[in-house]
Design a protein around this motif. Structure first.
Motif, mmCIF file in Angstrom:
data_model
loop_
_atom_site.group_PDB
_atom_site.id
_atom_site.type_symbol
_atom_site.label_atom_id
_atom_site.label_comp_id
_atom_site.label_asym_id
_atom_site.label_seq_id
_atom_site.Cartn_x
_atom_site.Cartn_y
_atom_site.Cartn_z
ATOM 1 N N SER A 1 0.804 -1.227 0.000
ATOM 2 C CA SER A 1 0.000 0.000 0.000
ATOM 3 C C SER A 1 0.830 1.268 0.000
ATOM 4 C CB SER A 1 -0.962 0.006 1.200
ATOM 5 O OG SER A 1 -0.260 -0.072 2.430
ATOM 6 N N ASP A 2 2.101 1.198 0.458
ATOM 7 C CA ASP A 2 2.918 2.409 0.469
ATOM 8 C C ASP A 2 3.609 2.655 -0.870
ATOM 9 O OD1 ASP A 2 4.927 0.516 0.449
ATOM 10 O OD2 ASP A 2 6.018 1.345 2.163
ATOM 11 N N GLY A 3 3.432 1.757 -1.829
ATOM 12 C CA GLY A 3 3.950 1.971 -3.168
ATOM 13 C C GLY A 3 5.418 1.689 -3.363
ATOM 14 N N GLY B 1 1.016 -1.519 4.664
ATOM 15 C CA GLY B 1 2.331 -1.212 5.201
ATOM 16 C C GLY B 1 2.719 0.227 4.954
ATOM 17 N N ASN B 2 3.700 0.687 5.722
ATOM 18 C CA ASN B 2 4.277 2.019 5.513
ATOM 19 C C ASN B 2 5.790 1.888 5.639
ATOM 20 O OD1 ASN B 2 4.782 1.904 8.319
ATOM 21 N ND2 ASN B 2 2.877 2.987 8.784
ATOM 22 N N SER B 3 6.481 3.008 5.761
ATOM 23 C CA SER B 3 7.941 2.937 5.800
ATOM 24 C C SER B 3 8.475 2.366 7.116
ATOM 25 C CB SER B 3 8.551 4.319 5.544
ATOM 26 O OG SER B 3 8.281 5.202 6.618
ATOM 27 N N TYR B 4 7.610 2.237 8.118
ATOM 28 C CA TYR B 4 8.027 1.651 9.390
ATOM 29 C C TYR B 4 7.857 0.132 9.420
ATOM 30 C CZ TYR B 4 7.897 6.414 11.336
ATOM 31 O OH TYR B 4 8.125 7.740 11.593
ATOM 32 N N GLN B 5 6.698 -0.346 8.938
ATOM 33 C CA GLN B 5 6.413 -1.765 9.118
ATOM 34 C C GLN B 5 5.204 -2.189 8.275
ATOM 35 O OE1 GLN B 5 5.367 -2.219 13.245
ATOM 36 N NE2 GLN B 5 3.763 -0.682 13.155
ATOM 37 N N ASP C 1 25.286 3.507 1.201
ATOM 38 C CA ASP C 1 24.833 3.489 2.596
ATOM 39 C C ASP C 1 23.554 4.312 2.717
ATOM 40 O OD1 ASP C 1 24.622 3.126 5.276
ATOM 41 O OD2 ASP C 1 26.293 4.440 5.820
ATOM 42 N N THR C 2 22.409 3.654 2.574
ATOM 43 C CA THR C 2 21.115 4.329 2.611
ATOM 44 C C THR C 2 20.044 3.365 3.104
ATOM 45 O OG1 THR C 2 19.410 5.397 1.240
ATOM 46 C CG2 THR C 2 20.754 3.719 0.176
ATOM 47 N N ASN C 3 19.005 3.908 3.736
ATOM 48 C CA ASN C 3 17.865 3.074 4.111
ATOM 49 C C ASN C 3 16.718 3.219 3.111
ATOM 50 O OD1 ASN C 3 16.884 5.622 4.724
ATOM 51 N ND2 ASN C 3 16.437 5.185 6.875
ATOM 52 N N ARG C 4 16.980 3.876 1.976
ATOM 53 C CA ARG C 4 15.991 4.011 0.900
ATOM 54 C C ARG C 4 16.216 2.894 -0.107
ATOM 55 N NH1 ARG C 4 12.265 7.842 2.741
ATOM 56 N NH2 ARG C 4 13.365 8.578 4.575
ATOM 57 N N GLN D 1 11.207 6.142 7.403
ATOM 58 C CA GLN D 1 12.250 5.184 7.753
ATOM 59 C C GLN D 1 12.779 4.459 6.516
ATOM 60 O OE1 GLN D 1 11.308 2.871 11.189
ATOM 61 N NE2 GLN D 1 13.264 1.820 11.239
ATOM 62 N N TYR D 2 12.264 3.272 6.205
ATOM 63 C CA TYR D 2 12.789 2.497 5.071
ATOM 64 C C TYR D 2 12.012 2.869 3.818
ATOM 65 C CZ TYR D 2 14.982 -0.112 8.816
ATOM 66 O OH TYR D 2 15.721 -0.449 9.914
#
Length: 272
Positions: free
Chosen positions: A16-18, A46-50, A209-212, A258-259
């Protein structure tokens, strides 16, 4: 002419967060100027957290999507994503063998990039015996390759052995993606490519080094699917797709806390 435009297919879940799953596939298809379609296997809240919830599609509905698309479209290449159970894999295998949806890119979404298993062992065994033999290209990450081959992949020799084993299971072409983890400082990310014609080589990029990084595996497999539909060789498709995915990671997009997702727009600009 009707159906002259290149058409491709994602058989996957919808996040759902694409950032991942079918949305990432569709972003990638759009960037490569192929027309993307989807057979929905699941819907994820879901979203960028979980991920907070997920619903699996009824097996009869998955089968109906195959039949409905086959009546109308000329799909040149397809890919699989999240298939959550043995029963779902069975339906996809059976229906794919009934239709003509082009070469299949199998993204084995069975273990996360952090090593967490997503489906049970019974489903993994069925996946190995029935879906892998349909793969024109299989694209496991480091942890998925370990799970599929029961090898530790501690060195290049074992990674080569893993690729050989996946060929023996029936996959025509293999790319085993290297670890994307910062351990002892900056490193090269190395992907092993083993082709049906015996050509074996490594593709290397600087570690970023990225969380994206959500949707990187989906994007790579979808890009390969796109290039196959456009007439590229498998070697060309894999090489171009690794470069595309690296570009999408290298240019961060600030969506979510977050992610987050990777940047298909930046990669598309480089592609063009």
């Amino acid at each position: 002419m009707i159906n002259d435009y290149p058409q491709v297919l994602s058989i996957a879940g919808f996040d759902s967060d694409g950032s991942a799953g079918m949305p990432a596939d569709l972003h990638t298809f759009f960037a490569h100027k192929v027309y993307g379609m989807g057979i929905l296997t699941a819907a994820v809240a879901g979203n960028s957290y979980q991920i907070e919830d997920a619903t699996m599609m009824p097996l009869s509905f998955i089968a109906q999507q195959f039949d409905t698309l086959a009546k109308d479209f000329d799909i040149r290449a397809s890919k699989t994503g999240m298939l959550s159970s043995k029963e779902m894999i069975k339906v996809v295998v059976e229906k794919y063998q009934e239709v003509n949806f082009g070469p299949l890119v199998v993204d084995p979404v069975i273990v996360t990039k952090h090593g967490n298993k997503l489906i049970d062992d019974d489903a993994i065994d069925f996946f190995k015996e029935n879906l892998i033999p349909l793969a024109e290209v299989i694209t496991p990450n480091y942890f998925e390759a370990r799970t599929l081959t029961n090898l530790e992949l501690k060195n290049d020799k074992e990674i080569h052995q893993a690729a050989k084993y996946l060929h023996e299971l029936g996959a025509k072409n293999v790319i085993i993606k290297g670890k994307h983890h910062k351990e002892d400082g900056p490193e090269q990310v190395r992907d092993l490519v083993s082709l049906e014609n015996g050509d074996i080589f490594w593709l290397e990029h600087d570690y970023l080094d990225t969380n994206r990084i959500n949707g990187t595996g989906d994007t790579l497999a979808a890009a390969i699917t796109s290039h196959l539909a456009l007439g590229d060789t498998v070697k060309e498709a894999i090489t171009k797709s690794v470069n595309f995915t690296h570009d999408a990671i290298a240019h961060e997009i600030q969506v979510g806390h977050q992610y987050g997702p990777i940047n298909h727009w930046a990669a598309m600009d480089r592609l063009n």
